[in-house]
Design a protein around this motif. Structure first.
Motif, PDB file in Angstrom:
ATOM      1  N   MET A   1      24.325  -7.704  -8.301  1.00  0.00           N
ATOM      2  CA  MET A   1      24.641  -6.878  -7.137  1.00  0.00           C
ATOM      3  C   MET A   1      24.868  -5.426  -7.524  1.00  0.00           C
ATOM      4  N   PHE A   2      25.516  -5.217  -8.674  1.00  0.00           N
ATOM      5  CA  PHE A   2      25.830  -3.853  -9.103  1.00  0.00           C
ATOM      6  C   PHE A   2      24.878  -3.364 -10.183  1.00  0.00           C
ATOM      7  N   GLU A   3      23.787  -4.099 -10.421  1.00  0.00           N
ATOM      8  CA  GLU A   3      22.868  -3.717 -11.486  1.00  0.00           C
ATOM      9  C   GLU A   3      22.279  -2.342 -11.199  1.00  0.00           C
ATOM     10  N   GLY A   4      22.402  -1.439 -12.163  1.00  0.00           N
ATOM     11  CA  GLY A   4      21.865  -0.103 -12.018  1.00  0.00           C
ATOM     12  C   GLY A   4      22.771   0.861 -11.285  1.00  0.00           C
ATOM     13  N   HIS A   5      23.883   0.384 -10.704  1.00  0.00           N
ATOM     14  CA  HIS A   5      24.818   1.262  -9.992  1.00  0.00           C
ATOM     15  C   HIS A   5      25.719   1.991 -10.984  1.00  0.00           C
ATOM     16  N   ASP A   6      26.139   3.197 -10.589  1.00  0.00           N
ATOM     17  CA  ASP A   6      27.102   3.951 -11.387  1.00  0.00           C
ATOM     18  C   ASP A   6      28.476   3.308 -11.206  1.00  0.00           C
ATOM     19  N   PRO A   7      29.080   2.744 -12.265  1.00  0.00           N
ATOM     20  CA  PRO A   7      30.354   2.020 -12.093  1.00  0.00           C
ATOM     21  C   PRO A   7      31.492   2.913 -11.615  1.00  0.00           C
ATOM     22  N   TYR A   8      31.474   4.182 -11.981  1.00  0.00           N
ATOM     23  CA  TYR A   8      32.558   5.077 -11.554  1.00  0.00           C
ATOM     24  C   TYR A   8      32.474   5.350 -10.052  1.00  0.00           C
ATOM     25  N   ILE A  54      35.177   4.092   6.077  1.00  0.00           N
ATOM     26  CA  ILE A  54      33.998   3.220   6.044  1.00  0.00           C
ATOM     27  C   ILE A  54      32.738   4.031   5.744  1.00  0.00           C
ATOM     28  N   TRP A  55      32.561   5.113   6.483  1.00  0.00           N
ATOM     29  CA  TRP A  55      31.336   5.907   6.354  1.00  0.00           C
ATOM     30  C   TRP A  55      31.235   6.561   4.975  1.00  0.00           C
ATOM     31  N   THR A  56      32.332   7.137   4.510  1.00  0.00           N
ATOM     32  CA  THR A  56      32.315   7.794   3.197  1.00  0.00           C
ATOM     33  C   THR A  56      32.080   6.777   2.090  1.00  0.00           C
ATOM     34  N   MET A  57      32.741   5.597   2.192  1.00  0.00           N
ATOM     35  CA  MET A  57      32.515   4.555   1.196  1.00  0.00           C
ATOM     36  C   MET A  57      31.032   4.177   1.141  1.00  0.00           C
ATOM     37  N   HIS A  58      30.423   4.062   2.321  1.00  0.00           N
ATOM     38  CA  HIS A  58      29.008   3.681   2.387  1.00  0.00           C
ATOM     39  C   HIS A  58      28.142   4.675   1.625  1.00  0.00           C
ATOM     40  N   PHE A  59      28.358   5.954   1.843  1.00  0.00           N
ATOM     41  CA  PHE A  59      27.478   6.935   1.225  1.00  0.00           C
ATOM     42  C   PHE A  59      27.849   7.221  -0.226  1.00  0.00           C
ATOM     43  N   VAL A  60      29.089   6.978  -0.618  1.00  0.00           N
ATOM     44  CA  VAL A  60      29.400   7.004  -2.046  1.00  0.00           C
ATOM     45  C   VAL A  60      28.665   5.856  -2.734  1.00  0.00           C
ATOM     46  N   GLY A  61      28.634   4.689  -2.063  1.00  0.00           N
ATOM     47  CA  GLY A  61      27.864   3.571  -2.601  1.00  0.00           C
ATOM     48  C   GLY A  61      26.385   3.883  -2.683  1.00  0.00           C
ATOM     49  N   MET A  62      25.853   4.644  -1.720  1.00  0.00           N
ATOM     50  CA  MET A  62      24.445   5.025  -1.775  1.00  0.00           C
ATOM     51  C   MET A  62      24.186   5.979  -2.935  1.00  0.00           C
ATOM     52  N   LEU A  63      25.124   6.904  -3.174  1.00  0.00           N
ATOM     53  CA  LEU A  63      24.973   7.815  -4.310  1.00  0.00           C
ATOM     54  C   LEU A  63      25.056   7.071  -5.634  1.00  0.00           C
ATOM     55  N   ALA A  64      25.800   5.936  -5.638  1.00  0.00           N
ATOM     56  CA  ALA A  64      25.921   5.139  -6.871  1.00  0.00           C
ATOM     57  C   ALA A  64      24.689   4.288  -7.127  1.00  0.00           C
ATOM     58  N   ALA A  65      23.851   4.068  -6.101  1.00  0.00           N
ATOM     59  CA  ALA A  65      22.694   3.183  -6.228  1.00  0.00           C
ATOM     60  C   ALA A  65      21.529   3.888  -6.930  1.00  0.00           C
ATOM     61  N   PRO A  66      20.715   3.144  -7.657  1.00  0.00           N
ATOM     62  CA  PRO A  66      19.541   3.731  -8.335  1.00  0.00           C
ATOM     63  C   PRO A  66      18.372   3.893  -7.360  1.00  0.00           C
ATOM     64  N   LEU A  67      18.447   4.897  -6.516  1.00  0.00           N
ATOM     65  CA  LEU A  67      17.399   5.135  -5.527  1.00  0.00           C
ATOM     66  C   LEU A  67      16.233   5.888  -6.163  1.00  0.00           C
ATOM     67  N   MET A 182      30.784  -5.953   1.925  1.00  0.00           N
ATOM     68  CA  MET A 182      29.631  -6.019   2.831  1.00  0.00           C
ATOM     69  C   MET A 182      28.506  -5.107   2.325  1.00  0.00           C
ATOM     70  N   HIS A 183      28.870  -3.891   1.910  1.00  0.00           N
ATOM     71  CA  HIS A 183      27.873  -2.897   1.513  1.00  0.00           C
ATOM     72  C   HIS A 183      27.057  -3.367   0.316  1.00  0.00           C
ATOM     73  N   TYR A 184      27.749  -3.780  -0.730  1.00  0.00           N
ATOM     74  CA  TYR A 184      27.022  -4.127  -1.958  1.00  0.00           C
ATOM     75  C   TYR A 184      26.303  -5.463  -1.836  1.00  0.00           C
ATOM     76  N   THR A 185      26.791  -6.354  -0.967  1.00  0.00           N
ATOM     77  CA  THR A 185      26.038  -7.584  -0.688  1.00  0.00           C
ATOM     78  C   THR A 185      24.737  -7.245   0.029  1.00  0.00           C
ATOM     79  N   ALA A 186      24.830  -6.343   1.016  1.00  0.00           N
ATOM     80  CA  ALA A 186      23.627  -5.924   1.737  1.00  0.00           C
ATOM     81  C   ALA A 186      22.660  -5.191   0.808  1.00  0.00           C
ATOM     82  N   MET A 187      23.203  -4.380  -0.096  1.00  0.00           N
ATOM     83  CA  MET A 187      22.342  -3.657  -1.030  1.00  0.00           C
ATOM     84  C   MET A 187      21.601  -4.619  -1.954  1.00  0.00           C
ATOM     85  N   ALA A 188      22.259  -5.755  -2.290  1.00  0.00           N
ATOM     86  CA  ALA A 188      21.610  -6.740  -3.153  1.00  0.00           C
ATOM     87  C   ALA A 188      20.421  -7.381  -2.450  1.00  0.00           C
ATOM     88  N   GLY A 189      20.443  -7.394  -1.110  1.00  0.00           N
ATOM     89  CA  GLY A 189      19.329  -7.968  -0.361  1.00  0.00           C
ATOM     90  C   GLY A 189      18.301  -6.948   0.083  1.00  0.00           C
TER      91      GLY A 189
END
Length: 405
Positions: A1-8, A54-67, A182-189
């Motif tokens: 689920m967190f593969e490639g994400h920035d852990p910080y 909620i919204w800020t967490m979502h987009f911090v998670g997007m910045l952490a993702a390997p897009l 919810m966010h990282y589960t959805a990102m895994a899919g």
């Protein structure tokens, strides 16, 4: 689920969700026992901070993702996702902040909050644009929604159990798990399909780069941190000890704006604990032995609250609402039953619909033909005093004007 994400950044997203949850739930806890005009302001503030969390967490998670490189964020879907989140969260909080919530309202609030988080996520994901096509695993979509609803329900239940202290923090932690879970589960899919050779995806509409989004997210992180720190600042009204001399709390002294005909008080006690007179008068029910606890209704059954914790009792049709300094809860007794069973040395019927614990009065002042008293607690609240009861209240507080020698 967190593969490639920035852990910080992943850790930061969880912290942001917790801080936003604590601030929002803390504001919601203060809704009970405040004037109607303040209800709207507190509810709006609670919805605002929860939605930002909620919204800020979502987009911090997007910045952490390997897009993929060159990914941008369409402004319109991004803004719409925030507005949807704010609206859904506001309605959900309204369900559990007004009155004594039933099980149906608690479940409805949790479902609405969980589904709202999911809608915000997928609308925000729709705002991603670049040279790729996006697909979602349906089973992971369903799982992410279930996680959001389940953890939202747990957080709401803990919040309603007692709106302060450890329970409030546990509710915030549950909220902080619900949103990132919810966010990282959805990102895994989510799967990004590379474009076919020679094709190019055209970006329509106003777009923002990752760098611009980072600046917006940073600003919102400061807003959440500031709201969290402000929520920790104690209310000055809580520091007033229950036994304080009320004369110092009335502008202009004991006689300011509350003139009462002078009476001989040489034999009148000045301490509320030394005057065991009946609360009512002619026609009131006979005085029963004082009870140490009062029953209050909760979502999971009947609880009992110590009389020492009670600040006020308010009539509500054939029942009453008991305020413990934090919130109001439904009591199956009528106002007359409560009056007959509470210790008259500690409680005074200050109005046909209100009983007050005099030891918790921190402020008294004239208002219209009557007066109001303010009671201490984590959520201080005010109670009206009828004109006929002003003299009684002043006597119990030691404010009756004495004859000149």
């Amino acid at each position: 689920m967190f593969e490639g994400h920035d852990p910080y950044l992943v850790a930061l997203s969880v912290v942001i969700a917790i801080l936003g949850g604590y601030t929002g739930f803390g504001l919601t806890a203060r809704i009970r026992g405040t004037p109607d005009a303040s209800h709207r302001l507190l509810l709006a503030g609670a919805a605002f901070f929860l939605a930002i969390g909620i919204w800020t967490m979502h987009f911090v998670g997007m910045l952490a993702a390997p897009l993929p490189a060159g990914t941008v964020y369409l402004v319109l879907p991004t803004v719409i996702s925030f507005l949807i989140c704010t609206l859904v969260v506001g309605i959900s909080l309204f369900f559990v902040s007004i009155g004594e919530p039933s099980m149906l309202r608690v479940v409805s609030s949790a479902v609405l909050l969980g589904v709202g988080i999911a809608i915000m996520h997928y609308v925000g994901m729709h705002g991603l644009a670049g040279d790729f096509a996006m697909t979602h695993d349906r089973s992971m979509v369903v799982l992410s929604v279930v996680i959001a609803i389940a953890t939202a329900y747990g957080g709401v239940r803990m919040f309603l159990a007692r709106q302060g202290g450890v329970q409030l923090m546990l509710s915030a932690v549950a909220f902080g798990i619900a949103v990132p879970g919810m966010h990282y589960t959805a990102m895994a899919g989510m799967h990004m399909v590379p474009p076919s050779a020679g094709s190019h995806h055209h970006i329509e509409g106003l777009a923002a780069s990752s760098q611009m989004l980072s600046l917006v997210v940073t600003l919102l992180c400061f807003v959440i941190a500031a709201g969290f720190l402000l929520s920790l600042v104690p209310d000055p009204r809580r520091k007033v000890p229950p036994a304080v001399d009320a004369v110092a709390l009335v502008p202009g002294g004991a006689t300011a704006g509350m003139d009462v005909p002078s009476t001989d008080t040489s034999a009148a006690p000045t301490s509320p604990r030394l005057r065991p007179t009946p609360l009512g008068g002619i026609g009131q029910p006979p005085r029963a032995a004082p009870v140490p606890r009062l029953p209050v209704e909760g979502v999971d059954g009947t609880h009992f609250i110590d009389a020492a914790e009670i600040r006020s009792v308010r009539a509500d049709a054939h029942y009453t609402k008991v305020h413990d300094g934090i919130r109001e809860r439904m009591c199956p007794w009528s106002i007359s039953d409560a009056e007959a069973r509470l210790d008259p040395g500690l409680f005074v019927r200050v109005h046909r619909s209100h009983i007050v614990a005099m030891a918790h009065v921190t402020l008294v002042r004239k208002e219209g033909d009557g007066a109001i008293v303010e009671l201490d607690g984590p959520s201080p609240h005010r109670v009206p005093v009828s004109r006929a009861r002003i003299a009684e209240v002043k006597a119990r507080l030691g404010l009756v004007r004495r004859h000149a020698s």
